[in-house]
Design an enzyme around this catalytic site. Sequence first.
Site, PDB file in Angstrom:
ATOM      1  N   GLN A 149     -15.097 -21.332 -45.833  1.00  0.00           N
ATOM      2  CA  GLN A 149     -13.759 -20.846 -45.502  1.00  0.00           C
ATOM      3  C   GLN A 149     -13.101 -20.216 -46.736  1.00  0.00           C
ATOM      4  OE1 GLN A 149     -12.363 -20.885 -42.331  1.00  0.00           O
ATOM      5  NE2 GLN A 149     -10.772 -19.634 -43.265  1.00  0.00           N
ATOM      6  N   LYS A 153     -12.576 -24.142 -35.574  1.00  0.00           N
ATOM      7  CA  LYS A 153     -13.979 -23.692 -35.517  1.00  0.00           C
ATOM      8  C   LYS A 153     -14.895 -24.862 -35.184  1.00  0.00           C
ATOM      9  CE  LYS A 153     -13.080 -19.863 -38.631  1.00  0.00           C
ATOM     10  NZ  LYS A 153     -13.013 -19.363 -40.003  1.00  0.00           N
ATOM     11  N   ASP A 162     -20.870 -15.280 -40.748  1.00  0.00           N
ATOM     12  CA  ASP A 162     -19.609 -14.560 -40.970  1.00  0.00           C
ATOM     13  C   ASP A 162     -19.879 -13.068 -41.219  1.00  0.00           C
ATOM     14  OD1 ASP A 162     -17.132 -15.719 -40.692  1.00  0.00           O
ATOM     15  OD2 ASP A 162     -17.111 -16.625 -42.699  1.00  0.00           O
TER      16      ASP A 162
END
Length: 284
Positions: free
Chosen positions: A97, A53, A120
């Site tokens: 994460q 990412k 997200d």
Amino acid sequence: MTAQLINGNALSQQIRAEVAVRAAKLAERGIKPGLAVVLVGEDPASAVYVRNKVKACQDHGLHSVFEKYDAAFTEAELLARIQALNADPSIHGILVQMPLPKHINPQRVIEAISTAKDVDGYSVQSAGDLMAGLPGFRPCTPYGCMKLIESTGQSLRGKHAVVIGRSNTVGKPMALLLLQANATVTVCHSATPDIGAFTRQADVVVAAVGRRGTLTADMVKPGAIVIDVGINRNDEGKLCGDVDFAGVSQVAGWITPVPGGVGPMTITMLLVNTLEAAERAAGA
Ligand code: NAP
């Protein structure tokens, strides 16, 4: 193979090139879209995802900050970091994460992220926006699946779509996005008897289970669009999806491979969401 391959790498490259152009436009105004990626603990798979990412940001004109903390980092310390990132004007998107170490409540952490930076799309607010059809950040994996389906040129209007899997991050938002695109949607899960009875009627199947061999050729309607979200290993240790690719590709009209299908699109849509967060913050 009779099905056309939906190439997630190629589509990703195309969308990432567009991201880079839009990021350069913002840069002319002195704004660099910024993503903060926060990793707590030593999970090896998470370390790989995070690295990919951060690299994708760097490669496409986005600013990225990587914060790594050891597994003893407390929930209070993490929440304090999120508050600081919420207040940081150089950061437009925040990604924590998952999974987090057991002593940290993931939902409390997700809810601490400002909705304007929830790239997200995992917060209750973002989920509510999706359900209500309001603007907001869509979770990257199902958002990427929609782009893959769109790339076939087939309209979803009036089509029957079956989603296998109902997680909050993939299956449920996937079903809502398909519904929003005017498909008639069925959601199957671990308590669904005879999933094939549903998938055999489906024009689109999205498999998001995490179990290889979930969708086999006898379960697919000829010509259907098949999107494989699953990430598994076969007996040789090679990456494979939930779909029996060899068999299903003889029946389906379009199919995504694993790897090279949904995976690259997930990161791509993270870049898109971060860029859009920066554009919104800039009033663009
Ligand atoms: P998850 O949270 O474990 O959810 C799996 C879903 O599959 C659940 O809803 C579960 O049903 C259902 N399920 C389990 N066994 C089943 C069965 N035998 N028949 C039908 N449904 C069954 O997983 P997830 O986070 O949604 O991810 C799903 C897969 O996609 C995983 O392999 C994951 O690694 C992969 N993934 C890939 C990407 C990517 O970028 N390519 C991104 C995210 C996830 P219940 O709700 O009834 O338990």
